[in-house]
Design an enzyme around this catalytic site. Structure first.
Site, PDB file in Angstrom:
ATOM      1  N   HIS A 169       3.530   7.870   0.337  1.00 44.14           N
ATOM      2  CA  HIS A 169       3.298   6.827  -0.672  1.00 44.14           C
ATOM      3  C   HIS A 169       4.288   6.906  -1.829  1.00 44.14           C
ATOM      4  O   HIS A 169       4.047   6.317  -2.875  1.00 44.14           O
ATOM      5  CB  HIS A 169       1.875   6.938  -1.235  1.00 44.14           C
ATOM      6  CG  HIS A 169       0.816   6.393  -0.332  1.00 44.14           C
ATOM      7  ND1 HIS A 169       0.404   7.053   0.793  1.00 44.14           N
ATOM      8  CD2 HIS A 169       0.091   5.254  -0.367  1.00 44.14           C
ATOM      9  CE1 HIS A 169      -0.543   6.343   1.397  1.00 44.14           C
ATOM     10  NE2 HIS A 169      -0.741   5.253   0.718  1.00 44.14           N
TER      11      HIS A 169
ATOM     12  N   GLU B 192      -0.640  -5.481   8.372  1.00 48.85           N
ATOM     13  CA  GLU B 192       0.607  -5.841   7.702  1.00 48.85           C
ATOM     14  C   GLU B 192       1.532  -6.689   8.570  1.00 48.85           C
ATOM     15  O   GLU B 192       2.156  -7.637   8.098  1.00 48.85           O
ATOM     16  CB  GLU B 192       1.345  -4.576   7.227  1.00 48.85           C
ATOM     17  CG  GLU B 192       0.631  -3.837   6.103  1.00 48.85           C
ATOM     18  CD  GLU B 192      -0.543  -3.002   6.558  1.00 48.85           C
ATOM     19  OE1 GLU B 192      -0.700  -2.796   7.783  1.00 48.85           O
ATOM     20  OE2 GLU B 192      -1.314  -2.540   5.702  1.00 48.85           O
TER      21      GLU B 192
END
Lengths: 326, 327
Positions: free
Chosen positions: B130, B61
Site C-alpha cells: 500500500h 477493479e
C-alpha cells in the site's frame, strides 16, 4: 457412523483450548486498538474482534503442518496457527523481533515455521496463491491441506473466479473459507453482489460447499473437521461460507457510519466467546474461578507481549537492504 | 478572489462543477457514493447528484475500469475512482490494453474521454503493498496522459481540464497532500495538461519535482536560500506528455539540475527527465544531473526503515549543496 463424526468428540482440554485462543485473540486485538491510538502501531489496523470463532474453529481442526493463508485481517488467524503474541505484537510495533522482522506490519504477517503464508493486503490477493499452495501439495503428494480465508468483498474480484475454477478443474486440496461479515469496507455485501447468497458463487464451479454460523465456534469446528477430513481424503477443494460480524470498523480509521449501533449490539448478543463460555459452564467443564484464571493469564501474556515489543530494538538501517536481490 | 482550501476540497469542487456542467460526466468507483469516498474526495456528491451519476461498485477493479472505458466509447465522460494506486494494478489490463489503445487501433473511430483518479501514498506505514508510486508505469504507455498535481489550485484546474479532455487520463493524487491548503481562484479554473510550472524562480540550479515531493523540494529551496543558493523549482504537474520545453528553458538558465521524485530511481520519472536534459541541454550543463528518489526496496513497515527509504527536504538540499560544491 462415519469417521469424521467420531473425530468430532472433543476433549475438555480441546474445548477449553479453543475458548482460550478466542480470548487470546480478543485481548490481543483490544490491546492493539489501544496501542494504535497511543501511536505505538502505525499504518492500517484491521481487527478480528467478533470473527474469532471462524479462524479458531477452522485452524484448531488442522494438523500442525497444514497451511493457512489470510487477508489483511490476519492477526487472529496467525495467533490461532500458533505464532506467539510476542512475535505478532512486535511486528505491529515494527520491531526487529516481529514475525516479519518489522518489515511487513499488521497486514503482512508470515510464519514459515507454522505454515502461515500471509498476510495479504490486496482484496482477494491470497486466493490464487492458495491455489498454488494446493498445487504444490498435490505435486509433493503429501496429505496436507491449505485453508484460505477471505471476506465477502473478495468474491467480486476476478482473481476469486479464476482461482476457484482452477482448484476445481485440477482437484486441489484447498479449503476456501469465506468470512462473510456482511460488509466489504462500508458497502453491505448485498449491495455488491448480484446474488445475496454468496455461497452460490462456488456452485458454478461445482465445488462442494457448506454454510456455517460463524459466531458459534463449535458449529465451525464441526464443519471444519468434516471439511478437512474430506479434502485430506479425496484431495478435492471445498468452499465454506461462515456468517459472521466484525464489531469494529473495516480498519481502525473507519467510523462505520454505514451501520447502526443497534445492529452491532444485536450481533454482540451472539458473541462467540460468551457463547463458548456459557457452553463450558452449562456442561460443568469450567468454573468461574477457572475462567477468571484464564483471563488473567491471557491478560498477563498480552502485557508481556507489549513489554517485549517495547523493549525490542527497531531494525537497524542495514535491514532496509536485506532480502532485496535486484 | 481566491479561497484558501485543501487539496481534497479543490478536487471535490472540480468534480461538483463538472458534474453540474455536463450531464455526460459521472463518477464510478468503490465507496464513492454512500461512503463519500475512502478519502472523502467525493463527499456530498452522491446526495447532490444521485445514484446514477455517483455510482458505488463492488470490489472489482478490472470491471470498474472496463465500465469506465466502455461508457467512454459511447461518449460519456466517466471519472473512475480507484481507491488507491495499488488497486489499479488489478485493472492494468483494461487501462493499458484498452484505455490507452482503443483510439489508435480503431483508426480514430473511438475516443476514451475517461479520467482514472487514484491516490498514491508514502510515509504512512501502510506497508509494501500500500505504499508505492507507479507514475512511471503509466507514463511509459503511449496513449495515456498522466497527471500528478502538488497544490490545491493545480489539483482543481488539472482535474477540470482532464474531465474535458477527450483522451484517457491517469490522475494521480496523493494521500499526503489531501489535507494541505492553498489558494485556489474561485470560479472556472483550467490548467493546461502538459505544462510544467515554475513554482519558485531562481538562478543557481533547477530543482525538478512533482506531487508530494514538490513540497519537500520547496522546503529545501527555502533552506538553501538562507545559505545563498538561489534554487528554481519546476513542478512538472503532467508526467506524460512531459513539458520538455520548460525543463530545458530552466536548465539552460541555471546550468544545473536535481530531480526529486517519490518513485524508484530505476526506469523512473527522473530517468526520463534526465534524458530530456542530456539530449536538449547537454552543452549548457555545468554538473551531472542528480536524482533523489526512493530506496529501491518494497516499502518496509517499520517506521525508522520507512523514514530511511523516503527522501526528505534535507536529502534534497544535501544533493543540491553537493552539486553547488558546498556539500
Amino acid at each position: 457412523m462415519s469417521l469424521y463424526t467420531e473425530r468430532m468428540i472433543l476433549s475438555r482440554d480441546q474445548l477449553i483450548g479453543m475458548y482460550q485462543t478466542m480470548q487470546r485473540i480478543r485481548s490481543f486485538e483490544e490491546k492493539s486498538s489501544e496501542l494504535y491510538t497511543k501511536g505505538k502501531i502505525g499504518g492500517f489496523l484491521h481487527l478480528y474482534i467478533g470473527q474469532e470463532a471462524v479462524g479458531v474453529g477452522f485452524i484448531s481442526a488442522l494438523k500442525e503442518d497444514d497451511y493457512v493463508i489470510g487477508s489483511y485481517r490476519d492477526h487472529g488467524q496467525c495467533i490461532a496457527k500458533g505464532t506467539s503474541t510476542r512475535e505478532i505484537m512486535a511486528e505491529l510495533f515494527g520491531k526487529s523481533t516481529g514475525i516479519s522482522r518489522g518489515k511487513g506490519g499488521s497486514m503482512h504477517l508470515f510464519d514459515v515455521k507454522r505454515g502461515f503464508l500471509g498476510g495479504h493486503g490486496i482484496v482477494g490477493g491470497g486466493i490464487p496463491v492458495a491455489a498454488g499452495v494446493g498445487l504444490a501439495i498435490r505435486y509433493k503428494k503429501t496429505d496436507q491441506v491449505v485453508i484460505c480465508f477471505f471476506g465477502d468483498g473478495a468474491v467480486n474480484e476476478g482473481a476469486f473466479h479464476e482461482a476457484l475454477n482452477m482448484v476445481a478443474l485440477w482437484k486441489l486440496p484447498v479449503i476456501y473459507v469465506l468470512e462473510n461479515n456482511l460488509y466489504g469496507m462500508g458497502t453491505a455485501a448485498y449491495r455488491a453482489s448480484s446474488i445475496p447468497d454468496l455461497i452460490r458463487r462456488a456452485s458454478c464451479y461445482d465445488i462442494d460447499r457448506e454454510q456455517v454460523d460463524g459466531m458459534d465456534v463449535l458449529a465451525v469446528r464441526e464443519v471444519a473437521e468434516r471439511t478437512i477430513y474430506k479434502t485430506r481424503t479425496d484431495k478435492e477443494p471445498r468452499f465454506i461460507e461462515a456468517i459472521t460480524y466484525r464489531y469494529r470498523g473495516h480498519s481502525i480509521s473507519d467510523p462505520g457510519a454505514y451501520r447502526t449501533r443497534e445492529e452491532i449490539e444485536e450481533w454482540q448478543k451472539r458473541d462467540p466467546i460468551m457463547r463458548m463460555e456459557n457452553y463450558l459452564k452449562e456442561n460443568s467443564m469450567i468454573t468461574d474461578d477457572e475462567i477468571k484464571a484464564i483471563r488473567e493469564e491471557i491478560s498477563a501474556e498480552i502485557q508481556d507481549a507489549v513489554e517485549f515489543s517495547e523493549n525490542s530494538p527497531f531494525p537497524s538501517k542495514e535491514e532496509l537492504y536485506t532480502d532485496i536481490y535486484a | 478572489m481566491a479561497a484558501n482550501i485543501t487539496y481534497r476540497e479543490a478536487l471535490n469542487q472540480a468534480l461538483r462543477e463538472e458534474l453540474q456542467n455536463n450531464p455526460d460526466v459521472f463518477i464510478i468507483g468503490e465507496e464513492v457514493a454512500q461512503y463519500g469516498g475512502a478519502y472523502k474526495v467525493t463527499e456530498g456528491l452522491y446526495k447532490e447528484f444521485g445514484p446514477e451519476r455517483v455510482v458505488d461498485t463492488p470490489i472489482s477493479e478490472e470491471g470498474i475500469a472496463g465500465c469506465g472505458i466502455g461508457a467512454a466509447m459511447l461518449g460519456l465522460r466517466p471519472v473512475v475512482e480507484m481507491m488507491t494506486v495499488n488497486f489499479t494494478l488489478l485493472a492494468m489490463d483494461q487501462i493499458v490494453n484498452n484505455a490507452a489503445k482503443l483510439r489508435y487501433m480503431s483508426g480514430g473511430q473511438f475516443q476514451i474521454p475517461a479520467v482514472i483518479r487514484t491516490p498514491q501514498s508514502l510515509g504512512l506505514q501502510l506497508g509494501a503493498q500500500h505504499s508505492q508510486s507507479l507514475e512511471a508505469w503509466y507514463a511509459h504507455v503511449p496513449g495515456l496522459k498522466v497527471i500528478a498535481p502538488a497544490t490545491p489550485a493545480d489539483a482543481k484546474g488539472l482535474l477540470k481540464s482532464s474531465i474535458r479532455d477527450n483522451n484517457p487520463i491517469i490522475f494521480l493524487e496523493n494521500e499526503m497532500l489531501y489535507g494541505t491548503k492553498g489558494e485556489v481562484p474561485e470560479g472556472e479554473l483550467f490548467i493546461p495538461i502538459g505544462k510544467a510550472d515554475v513554482k519558485r524562480q531562481g538562478k543557481d540550479i533547477t530543482l525538478i519535482s512533482y506531487s508530494m515531493m514538490l513540497i519537500q523540494a520547496m522546503k529545501a529551496a527555502d533552506t538553501l536560500a538562507k545559505e545563498g543558493i538561489d534554487v528554481e523549482v519546476l513542478d512538472l504537474r503532467t508526467l506524460r506528455p512531459l513539458d520538455a520545453e520548460s525543463i530545458l528553458a530552466s536548465v539552460k538558465k541555471t546550468h544545473k539540475a536535481v530531480i526529486a521524485e517519490a518513485d524508484w530511481k530505476s526506469c523512473g520519472m527522473g530517468a526520463e527527465v534526465t534524458s530530456i536534459i542530456l539530449s536538449g541541454a547537454f552543452d549548457y550543463l555545468d554538473a551531472p544531473v542528480v536524482r533523489v528518489a526512493l530506496a529501491e526496496v518494497p516499502m518496509p513497515y517499520s517506521k525508522p526503515l520507512e523514514k530511511a527509504a523516503i527522501p526528505t527536504a534535507d536529502d534534497i538540499a544535501a544533493a543540491v549543496r553537493k552539486i553547488m560544491g558546498k556539500g
